[in-house]
Structure formats: structure tokens, C-alpha cells
Scaffold this motif. Structure first.
Motif, PDB file in Angstrom:
ATOM      1  N   TYR A  73      49.337  46.406  35.718  1.00 19.05           N
ATOM      2  CA  TYR A  73      48.161  47.120  35.225  1.00 19.05           C
ATOM      3  C   TYR A  73      47.870  46.725  33.777  1.00 19.05           C
ATOM      4  CZ  TYR A  73      45.026  51.168  34.575  1.00 19.05           C
ATOM      5  OH  TYR A  73      43.949  51.989  34.333  1.00 19.05           O
ATOM      6  N   TYR A  74      48.912  46.664  32.955  1.00 16.01           N
ATOM      7  CA  TYR A  74      48.735  46.256  31.560  1.00 16.01           C
ATOM      8  C   TYR A  74      48.265  44.807  31.484  1.00 16.01           C
ATOM      9  CZ  TYR A  74      50.755  50.373  29.193  1.00 16.01           C
ATOM     10  OH  TYR A  74      50.980  51.620  28.670  1.00 16.01           O
ATOM     11  N   ASN A  75      48.842  43.958  32.313  1.00 13.82           N
ATOM     12  CA  ASN A  75      48.441  42.557  32.304  1.00 13.82           C
ATOM     13  C   ASN A  75      46.961  42.410  32.646  1.00 13.82           C
ATOM     14  OD1 ASN A  75      48.973  39.653  32.234  1.00 13.82           O
ATOM     15  ND2 ASN A  75      48.713  39.724  34.450  1.00 13.82           N
ATOM     16  N   GLN A  76      46.516  43.150  33.657  1.00 15.65           N
ATOM     17  CA  GLN A  76      45.103  43.130  34.012  1.00 15.65           C
ATOM     18  C   GLN A  76      44.237  43.611  32.857  1.00 15.65           C
ATOM     19  OE1 GLN A  76      43.966  46.021  36.944  1.00 15.65           O
ATOM     20  NE2 GLN A  76      42.060  44.977  37.477  1.00 15.65           N
ATOM     21  N   ALA A  77      44.678  44.670  32.171  1.00 13.81           N
ATOM     22  CA  ALA A  77      43.905  45.220  31.057  1.00 13.81           C
ATOM     23  C   ALA A  77      43.734  44.181  29.950  1.00 13.81           C
ATOM     24  CB  ALA A  77      44.579  46.472  30.519  1.00 13.81           C
ATOM     25  N   PHE A  78      44.786  43.452  29.641  1.00 16.71           N
ATOM     26  CA  PHE A  78      44.662  42.436  28.589  1.00 16.71           C
ATOM     27  C   PHE A  78      43.750  41.299  29.030  1.00 16.71           C
ATOM     28  CE2 PHE A  78      48.319  44.483  26.557  1.00 16.71           C
ATOM     29  CZ  PHE A  78      47.906  44.433  25.233  1.00 16.71           C
ATOM     30  N   GLY A  79      43.801  40.934  30.306  1.00 17.47           N
ATOM     31  CA  GLY A  79      42.883  39.915  30.781  1.00 17.47           C
ATOM     32  C   GLY A  79      41.436  40.353  30.622  1.00 17.47           C
ATOM     33  N   THR A  80      41.147  41.600  30.992  1.00 18.42           N
ATOM     34  CA  THR A  80      39.793  42.136  30.840  1.00 18.42           C
ATOM     35  C   THR A  80      39.394  42.212  29.371  1.00 18.42           C
ATOM     36  OG1 THR A  80      40.069  43.436  32.869  1.00 18.42           O
ATOM     37  CG2 THR A  80      38.292  44.093  31.370  1.00 18.42           C
ATOM     38  N   PHE A  81      40.305  42.649  28.535  1.00 19.15           N
ATOM     39  CA  PHE A  81      40.039  42.799  27.099  1.00 19.15           C
ATOM     40  C   PHE A  81      39.634  41.468  26.482  1.00 19.15           C
ATOM     41  CE2 PHE A  81      41.916  42.991  22.695  1.00 19.15           C
ATOM     42  CZ  PHE A  81      41.031  43.923  22.165  1.00 19.15           C
ATOM     43  N   PHE A  82      40.398  40.424  26.741  1.00 18.44           N
ATOM     44  CA  PHE A  82      40.087  39.128  26.141  1.00 18.44           C
ATOM     45  C   PHE A  82      38.790  38.548  26.707  1.00 18.44           C
ATOM     46  CE2 PHE A  82      44.844  38.958  25.363  1.00 18.44           C
ATOM     47  CZ  PHE A  82      44.729  39.182  23.999  1.00 18.44           C
ATOM     48  N   ARG A  83      38.516  38.779  27.992  1.00 15.22           N
ATOM     49  CA  ARG A  83      37.240  38.311  28.548  1.00 15.22           C
ATOM     50  C   ARG A  83      36.074  39.063  27.924  1.00 15.22           C
ATOM     51  NH1 ARG A  83      40.201  38.637  33.311  1.00 15.22           N
ATOM     52  NH2 ARG A  83      39.138  40.566  33.945  1.00 15.22           N
ATOM     53  N   ARG A  84      36.231  40.360  27.743  1.00 10.42           N
ATOM     54  CA  ARG A  84      35.156  41.148  27.143  1.00 10.42           C
ATOM     55  C   ARG A  84      34.901  40.709  25.706  1.00 10.42           C
ATOM     56  NH1 ARG A  84      34.766  47.815  27.169  1.00 10.42           N
ATOM     57  NH2 ARG A  84      33.174  48.004  25.533  1.00 10.42           N
ATOM     58  N   LEU A  85      35.962  40.516  24.945  1.00  7.90           N
ATOM     59  CA  LEU A  85      35.764  40.065  23.561  1.00  7.90           C
ATOM     60  C   LEU A  85      35.125  38.686  23.523  1.00  7.90           C
ATOM     61  CD1 LEU A  85      38.903  41.240  21.541  1.00  7.90           C
ATOM     62  CD2 LEU A  85      36.840  42.494  22.183  1.00  7.90           C
ATOM     63  N   ALA A  86      35.538  37.813  24.422  1.00  5.81           N
ATOM     64  CA  ALA A  86      34.950  36.469  24.451  1.00  5.81           C
ATOM     65  C   ALA A  86      33.455  36.532  24.729  1.00  5.81           C
ATOM     66  CB  ALA A  86      35.653  35.617  25.504  1.00  5.81           C
ATOM     67  N   SER A  87      33.042  37.492  25.568  1.00  3.96           N
ATOM     68  CA  SER A  87      31.605  37.641  25.836  1.00  3.96           C
ATOM     69  C   SER A  87      30.851  38.090  24.598  1.00  3.96           C
ATOM     70  CB  SER A  87      31.377  38.636  26.980  1.00  3.96           C
ATOM     71  OG  SER A  87      31.590  39.977  26.561  1.00  3.96           O
ATOM     72  N   ASP A  88      31.564  38.700  23.646  1.00  2.00           N
ATOM     73  CA  ASP A  88      30.969  39.115  22.384  1.00  2.00           C
ATOM     74  C   ASP A  88      31.089  38.041  21.306  1.00  2.00           C
ATOM     75  OD1 ASP A  88      30.395  41.770  23.300  1.00  2.00           O
ATOM     76  OD2 ASP A  88      32.498  42.310  22.987  1.00  2.00           O
ATOM     77  N   GLY A  89      31.707  36.909  21.664  1.00  2.00           N
ATOM     78  CA  GLY A  89      31.943  35.868  20.676  1.00  2.00           C
ATOM     79  C   GLY A  89      33.131  36.152  19.782  1.00  2.00           C
ATOM     80  N   ILE A  90      33.995  37.068  20.183  1.00  2.00           N
ATOM     81  CA  ILE A  90      35.178  37.423  19.407  1.00  2.00           C
ATOM     82  C   ILE A  90      36.369  36.713  20.031  1.00  2.00           C
ATOM     83  CG2 ILE A  90      36.670  39.321  18.649  1.00  2.00           C
ATOM     84  CD1 ILE A  90      34.212  41.170  18.903  1.00  2.00           C
ATOM     85  N   THR A  91      36.850  35.681  19.368  1.00  3.10           N
ATOM     86  CA  THR A  91      37.930  34.849  19.895  1.00  3.10           C
ATOM     87  C   THR A  91      38.917  34.538  18.776  1.00  3.10           C
ATOM     88  OG1 THR A  91      36.910  32.714  19.359  1.00  3.10           O
ATOM     89  CG2 THR A  91      36.231  33.765  21.431  1.00  3.10           C
ATOM     90  N   ALA A  92      39.956  33.810  19.121  1.00  2.00           N
ATOM     91  CA  ALA A  92      40.950  33.417  18.130  1.00  2.00           C
ATOM     92  C   ALA A  92      40.401  32.415  17.122  1.00  2.00           C
ATOM     93  CB  ALA A  92      42.186  32.839  18.829  1.00  2.00           C
TER      94      ALA A  92
END
Length: 818
Positions: free
Chosen positions: A426-445
Motif C-alpha cells: 500500500y505504501y509502495n503504491q502511494a509513493f508511485g502515485t505521489f511521484f506521478r502526481r508531482l511529475a504532472s505538476d512539473g515537480i521532479t528531482a
């Protein structure tokens, strides 16, 4: 492990040897004179430390637009059972993100005592507990005027007083009592009336709003007294609290506790915030002044929003079915949802949106708050996420047929069990969603600094590989990890009697052993004893109690042996060496015990009515004790200004764990792990260095120069890195110096020489070493601070290295002669 309890070695000339070593070190470093706290404070306030920038935009270095810092509760990098993937190993979406975009350090370490409050506050401030004020955690005791003690939580709002009840003559100093130097060796006594510097200040002064999600002491921790203190005693919020007949005040906890935003001066997130308050019919401003009267460098004209009730509308709450770039923000009722579309709310107030609570706030909830804040212009985040070792009441997993169905809330879960694996997925899925959502906002490393760490490790108390009892089947592995996918495999089961901490009634044990010395206790795996009346540690009553504590034994089912319960004991001199003594003398324990980590010790009845040690199956992940699997953790950095080194340290299967015949008996200095040796004080200065900011005080940590992309000339100079590494072994609570002195102190406390000469001699030697160590450490960290944040060449680097190594060797000699 070094044998401590039955050493036949005697103290021969240790005091003389230590004094001679101290003189040599002082001579080589020209530090024989006293170092005053005033001089140290002046040193901290260097010219140009402040960042006063115009406008409301956030100004950081290296092209950084956002800072996302995640602090886990007891989420482990290293495996607990060597056959079962570790917590982070089963969150590959997070682990791979850090290793692909930056550096994961796995030779990081805790302060003492290794508990959530101390560890998270150390990470936040870059200070050990003796300077930030909460070394004994998660609660502490303080002496009252009559020699009794009162219990208090370490979790208060940042500027709050000790919440120690209403006893006459109680301690009324700040909870987070600040000291500019180690208080035990300060040239002048530190008055315990100042609050530790707040960590959001450099960011808000640089124009950056700072969001807090369940972050220790940076948000309201309790409804009382926090609501009255922060909103005002006659405020609508205080009136709401008073009008609520619920003794638990669940509605007010959901409204005002756990969530906050500290705003830059005049920034719109706070300035424009309005809501209808309790007892009112029209909206009014909801921001309150962010008051930090003791902040070095001053702090005036800043505001903050406190609580889900006032922050959520700024994130979109109130608008039904709100979406952002295809990701759900609110539900049909207009309440914020987690990354899986579940309403974020307190389970005791299910009809309304609100903070879900510190104990079970899971990754999908915390990360949703974080994404909402980032998308609404809050560029700096500090977020806390609960562990996966207890049932976190995740709706998808606790319903009928779920892997966690039927389990009690926060019930302990063995490595490799079904609920444990499901929560990791469940946590792993949450982090996958989190990074995809941020990437859609242009927020990346590429434009964001990501930092992830944990408060501390744990000792898993129960059946394990190589112990007298093992989980079944013998080859269970719980799950397989492939790429970003976690798949359940051979699940582990723990038969009755094979899992759970050993809960010991220490009062009952000591009474049966003949104790007559009254005391109170800070219950823990590392319990602190407060002898009534606050006597000197060398009095006969204290020494008698210490000997009885050292002699306590129990039959441990996990080892199959009768064993002493303690591993180490520390008197106030050693407590100060380990950074456990703050500026408030009323809070210094008479002595501390570091038990074998299978045990959790409480101050129960003097009569046990049966066995004084029983298995408690509801708890199984113990920390606080002095053991490598507890005191070793990790920190990952990814983003601009950070080198892409991937894993810089040992693999998850190659570190300290809770398995084997030596389970819980290996110390940090015996592990010899790869990668830079760091501790939690180093995280703060490294973040600030990469972001181009600085604090108005000198940290106890250092910039981890090995992982920054562009260390300045002073940090690249010969000897700078070696000095910083030696400094960690000198000053960290679990470095070599601390390990040697703790062993020496334990040996001396257990001694029974005529006139108590062994104990008294070792304590004198340790006190001499403490003074030398603290003066040297102050000089080194001042030099490192000037190099890191001012690019000033480190003068006398060779002499400081010689002094550092000599001081550590002197501690080892004292141990060898104790």
C-alpha cells in the motif's frame, strides 16, 4: 559484545592517564582556556547569516524550487529478519527514486535516546537533545520542589512549557529548553528559560512558506494547552474546545492538531486565509502570529495557519469533486481525500474531514496533504508517516477479507506476515502515485530537493532466524520484490508465545531483590531512574539501587537462557557525554539503564502477583536501547546540488538486524558499514547548504560533503573530510568515544571496591574527558560551520585531527582500566 558485568579489571592510573591526555590535547590545540557560552553564541551569529529577500517568491540555491522532506516513524532500510525484504526494500517506488536521482546513505545513526521525539527534533534542528531540550523521549520526568517527580510528554508545540501537570513546585521551564553549548560543561550555568531555534525560520525568511504534516512540535500536538496558547484563551477555537462535552476532544483534534503552514512574511497563503469560525456566521481571517521570541536573529511579522480546518480550504476543500491534472483532491462532500480517494478524517469523527491522527497517519494520507500543499504554492514540506509494523487501520486492508481484517488498531505485526506485507504494498503504491502526481505538476528531482529518513530503527522482539524460537516455515520470506512491484510469497507465522516484547515490572523485580530506595521511572527499553529527593549519584542509596538493577535477571524465551536484563548503565556524567542532559537540572535522571532490547520496563506494583516479566504481544518493535539495529538508519537525498551516487552504503541484507544468537547485542561501532558515517544532526546542515540557506546558530552536525555536487573550496581542502569524520566518532552518542565511555561507566557502576574507589575514579576520569571532548567538539564544529557556510579555510586542521584521535584513544584507555 564486550563483557561489562563481571570484569575483573581494575582502575589503574586511569585518572592520571586521562588528565595527562587532556593536557596534551589542550596544549596541541591551544584550548586550555574555558570556552564560554556567550562566546560560542557570538560565534554563531556571523555576519551575513540572514536572508532578507524582497517579494513573496521562494529564493533557494541550485535551481531548487521546492524542498520535500519525509520523516518516517520506524521504517527500516535494513532487514529485521534476514530472509524477509525490509520496509524500504518493499517500497521500491521510493527507494528507486532516491537511488536513481541522488544518494542513499545507509550508515546513518540516531542520537540518544533513540525515540521519535528526540530523533525527529534532532533531524529538524541539527542539534543533539542536550541543546534542543528533549533528549529523554518520548516523555520525561522533572523533579518537583519536594523531591518527587512529574511526568510530561515531549510532544508540545515548539514554544510550549513542560506539560507536567499541576503539582506544587513543579518545573515550569520550556519543554524545548535551548542551550547554545553542551550545558553540562558550559563555562557559565545556562539559564533554562529559552526555547530552541525553530527550523522553518531560514525558509520563511527566504520567502518560502513551509508546510507541516504531523511534524514533531511544529504543529499543534494537543488541544490543551496548545489551542489557548496559540489562538488565545478567549478565541473562538478555545470556546469550541470548552463547549465540547467529549473528554477526548476528538472534534478539536481533527480541526486544529497535526497540520500547519508557517508562512513567509505577507505571503498570500496565510494573508488571504478566511473561514467561518466556531460561534460565528461570517468568514474571518484564520492566520495567527508566528511568535518565536527566543529565535536567534529575531523573528517578527510572520504568520501561520494551524489545523486541518483552516489549512484545508486553502488546498481546495469546500469544492466538491475537485480534480487536479487527473488526480482527485476532494470528494463529493468537498472534503480532502488521500491518494486513493478515501476521505481524510479522524476515525472518531467520521462525518467530517480532519486530521487523522499521529499514530496511524499512513503514506497515502500524508503524501496527499503534501501534494495538495505543493500544488497550492507551499514550496517547502516537512512530512511524517507512520510505520508499517503495526496495523495502521487502512480501509482497503481492514475490511472483510482484507489482509489486516480482525486485527486490533496498531497491533504489532511480525516480519513477513500478511498484514505487514499488504501495508508495504500500500505504501509502495502511494509513493508511485505521489511521484506521478508531482511529475504532472512539473515537480521532479530536476527542480526539487527530496530528503527521506527515519527517526530510528527497531529491535524486533520475537522469533527470528538463529534465535531459540524461529518463525514458521523456516524459509519464509514474506514477499518478492521485482522492479517496482512487491508480490506476497511465503508468509511468516508466529505461533503463540513466539512474538512480543518482554514487559518487566522493574519495581516488583527490585522489591523482590530487597530494594528500599524510593524512585520513579521513565518507562522504556532505556528506562531512566529518578531517585526521590534528587540525591547525588555517589550516595549509598543510589549506589545500592544501581547494583540491584545491574543484578536483575530473567529467563528469556528468545535466547533460551537466563540473562541479566541490562546491557549498560549511565550516571549523570555519562548521560551528559551521551547528550542526554539538557539545561534544565530538574530533568536530569539519577541514572539511565540501557536494557537488552527484548525488554520494556515499567514501574508497576511492588508485588507482581506472579511473574514480574511477561510477554506483551501488542508490542514487538523496541527502540531506545543501545543496539546497532536501533541506532542505525538511513538518509536519502535527491535533487539539484546532490551527487548521483545511488546506494552509498550496504545493501538491505548486509546490515544490522534482529536475528542470530547476538540479537540486540551488537553496538554501532562494531558494525563497520560502508559509506560516510553520519548521524541525524547532519541532515539539517546538508539541506541548508544545498538550498543556499543557513541557520543563526552552529549545528552539532556537519554538511555531508561527500554527497553534495559542488562542495566549496574550504570543504575540498586537505583534511576537511577526515576531520568531519573523526568529529562524528568524537561527538555522536553512538560513535566510538560514546561507546567507550558508556562501557567504562557501566563497569564502574557495577564495581564494589573498598570506599567505592573504582566508581569514583572512573567518574573523575570521564568528567575530565567530557570537558576536553566538549571544548574540542566546539572548536571543530565552529571551524566546520565557517567552512561550510562561509567558505573559510579550516585553520589548524591537523592539530584538531590529532586532538580528536587522542581523545577517543583516551576514552578507550579508561574503558580498558575500568
Amino acid at each position: 559484545m564486550r563483557m561489562l558485568h563481571h570484569s575483573g579489571r581494575r582502575l589503574v592510573g586511569a585518572v592520571t592517564a586521562t588528565a595527562a591526555a587532556g593536557a596534551m590535547i589542550a596544549s596541541s590545540l591551544a584550548i586550555a582556556g574555558a570556552v564560554s557560552s556567550a562566546a560560542y553564541a557570538a560565534k554563531a551569529q556571523l555576519a551575513g547569516r540572514h536572508h532578507h529577500l524582497p517579494g513573496n517568491s521562494c529564493h533557494l540555491a541550485n535551481g531548487i524550487k521546492h524542498v520535500v522532506q519525509i520523516g518516517f516513524d520506524n521504517v527500516h532500510y535494513y532487514r529485521d529478519n534476514p530472509n524477509v525484504p525490509s520496509d524500504l526494500e518493499m517500497m521500491p517506488n521510493l527507494l528507486n527514486f532516491i537511488e536513481s536521482n541522488g544518494t542513499m546513505l545507509t550508515n546513518n545513526h540516531t542520537p540518544l535516546i533513540a525515540h521519535t521525539a528526540d530523533d525527529l527534533l534532532t533531524t529538524a534542528t541539527g542539534l543533539y537533545g542536550d541543546r534542543h531540550g528533549d533528549p529523554v523521549a518520548n516523555s520525561n520526568r522533572s523533579y518537583n520542589a519536594d523531591g518527587t517527580t512529574s511526568l510530561a510528554s515531549d510532544f508540545t508545540y515548539w514554544t510550549g512549557a513542560i506539560p507536567n501537570g499541576t503539582a506544587a513546585g513543579r518545573d515550569t521551564n520550556p519543554n524545548m529548553v535551548y542551550s547554545p553549548v553542551p550545558p553540562a560543561t558550559a563555562h557559565r550555568t545556562i539559564t533554562p528559560d529559552k526555547v530552541a531555534p525553530a527550523p522553518w525560520v531560514p525558509f520563511t525568511k527566504a520567502g518560502c512558506d513551509v508546510g507541516q504534516v504531523a511534524t514533531a512540535n511544529a504543529v499543534l500536538e494537543n488541544t490543551t494547552p496548545d489551542i489557548a496558547n496559540l489562538f488565545g484563551p478567549n478565541s473562538p477555537e478555545a470556546k469550541q474546545l470548552a463547549a465540547d462535552p467529549d473528554s477526548f476532544k476528538d472534534a478539536e483534534s481533527a480541526d486544529y492538531v497535526g497540520i500547519g503552514v508557517h508562512c513567509a512574511r505577507h505571503n498570500s497563503f496565510c494573508a488571504d486565509a478566511r473561514a467561518v469560525k466556531f460561534g460565528q456566521s461570517t468568514p474571518s481571517p484564520t492566520a495567527v502570529p508566528d511568535l518565536l521570541p527566543d529565535q536567534p536573529g529575531g523573528y517578527h511579522g510572520f504568520d501561520m495557519l494551524l489545523g486541518h480546518r483552516y489549512v484545508a480550504p486553502q488546498l481546495g476543500a469546500g469544492t466538491p469533486n475537485l480534480m487536479h491534472n487527473g488526480f482527485q483532491v476532494t470528494n463529493s462532500a468537498g472534503n480532502l481525500v488521500d491518494l486513493n480517494g478515501n476521505q481524510i478524517s479522524d476515525s472518531f469523527v467520521p462525518g467530517q474531514g480532519g486530521f487523522p491522527g499521529f499514530g496511524t497517519i499512513n503514506a497515502a494520507q500524508t503524501l496527499a496533504y503534501g501534494a495538495d500543499m505543493l500544488e497550492n504554492g507551499v514550496p517547502v514540506l516537512n512530512m511524517y508517516i507512520a510505520d508499517i509494523h503495526g496495523n495502521e487501520d487502512i480501509p482497503e486492508l481492514t475490511g472483510k477479507g482484507g489482509a489486516c481484517a480482525g486485527l486490533g488498531s496498531e497491533a504489532a505485526l511480525g516480519s513477513g506476515t500478511a498484514c505487514y506485507i499488504a501495508q508495504a504494498q500500500y505504501y509502495n503504491q502511494a509513493f508511485g502515485t505521489f511521484f506521478r502526481r508531482l511529475a504532472s505538476d512539473g515537480i521532479t528531482a530536476k527542480n526539487t530537493l527530496f530528503v527521506v529518513s527515519s527517526d530510528e530503527g527497531d529491535h524486533e522482539v520475537g522469533a527470528n532466524v538463529g534465535r531459540a524460537i524461529q518463525p514458521t516455515p523456516a524459509n519464509c520470506d514474506g514477499a518478492k520484490v521485482s522492479g517496482d512491484t512487491v508480490t506476497p510469497d511465503v508468509l511468516c507465522t508466529y505461533p503463540a508465545g513466539s512474538f512480543g516484547e518482554l514487559s518487566g515490572n522493574i519495581n516488583g523485580l527490585l522489591t523482590a531483590a530487597g530494594n528500599t530506595t524510593p524512585f520513579t521511572l521513565e518507562n522504556d527499553t532505556a528506562p531512566e531512574f529518578y531517585v526521590t529527593g534528587q540525591p547525588s549519584p555517589d550516595t549509598s542509596s543510589v549506589r545500592s539501587l544501581e547494583h540491584l538493577v545491574a543484578g536483575l535477571t530473567n529467563n528469556n524465551p528468545y535466547t533460551g537462557t537466563n540473562q541479566t536484563i541490562d546491557n549498560f548503565l549511565a550516571d549523570p556524567t555519562e548521560e551528559a557525554i551521551l547528550h542526554m542532559v539538557n539545561a534544565d537540572p530538574a530533568r536530569t535522571p539519577t541514572f539511565a539503564m540501557f536494557a537488552k532490547p527484548d525488554y520494556f520496563l515499567i514501574n508497576g506494583s511492588s508485588s507482581c502477583g506472579g511473574s514480574c516479566v511477561t510477554q506483551s504481544t501488542g508490542f514487538a518493535y523496541d527502540h531506545g536501547a543501545y543496539a546497532a539495529e536501533i541506532n542505525t538508519n538511513y538518509v536519502g537525498f535527491a535533487g539539484p546540488g546532490v551527487r548521483h551516487l545511488g546506494l552509498d552504503g550496504n545493501a538491505t541484507a548486509d546490515g544490522p538486524n534482529s536475528a542470530g544468537p547476538d540479537s540486540g547485542q551488537i553496538e554501532v561501532f562494531q558494525t563497520h558499514l560502508k559509506g560516510p558515517w553520519t548521524d541525524e544532526t547532519d541532515i539539517r546542515p546538508t539541506i541548508l547548504y544545498v538550498a543556499g540557506l543557513r541557520d543563526d546558530y552552529v549545528h552539532d552536525g556537519r554538511v555531508i560533503s561527500q554527497i553534495v555536487s559542488h562542495p566549496n573550496h574550504a570543504l575540498r581542502a586537505r583534511g576537511a573530510t577526515f576531520l568531519s569524520e573523526c568529529y562524528k566518532q568524537l561527538n555522536s552518542s553512538v560513535g566510538r568515544f560514546g561507546a567507550f565511555t558508556l562501557a567504562a561507566d557501566t563497569n564502574s557502576i557495577n564495581s564494589t571496591s573498598a570506599g567505592d574507589s573504582t566508581y569514583l575514579g572512573v567518574v573523575r576520569a570521564l568528567r575530565n574527558l567530557e570537558v576536553v571532548r566538549d571544548r574540542l567538539a566546539i572548536r571543530i564544529k565552529n571551524a566546520l560551520d565557517a567552512a561550510e557556510f562561509g567558505n573559510h579555510r579550516i585553520r589548524g586542521v591537523d592539530a584538531m585531527i590529532v586532538g580528536c584521535l587522542a581523545t577517543i584513544r583516551a576514552a578507550h584507555r579508561v574503558e580498558n582500566h575500568s
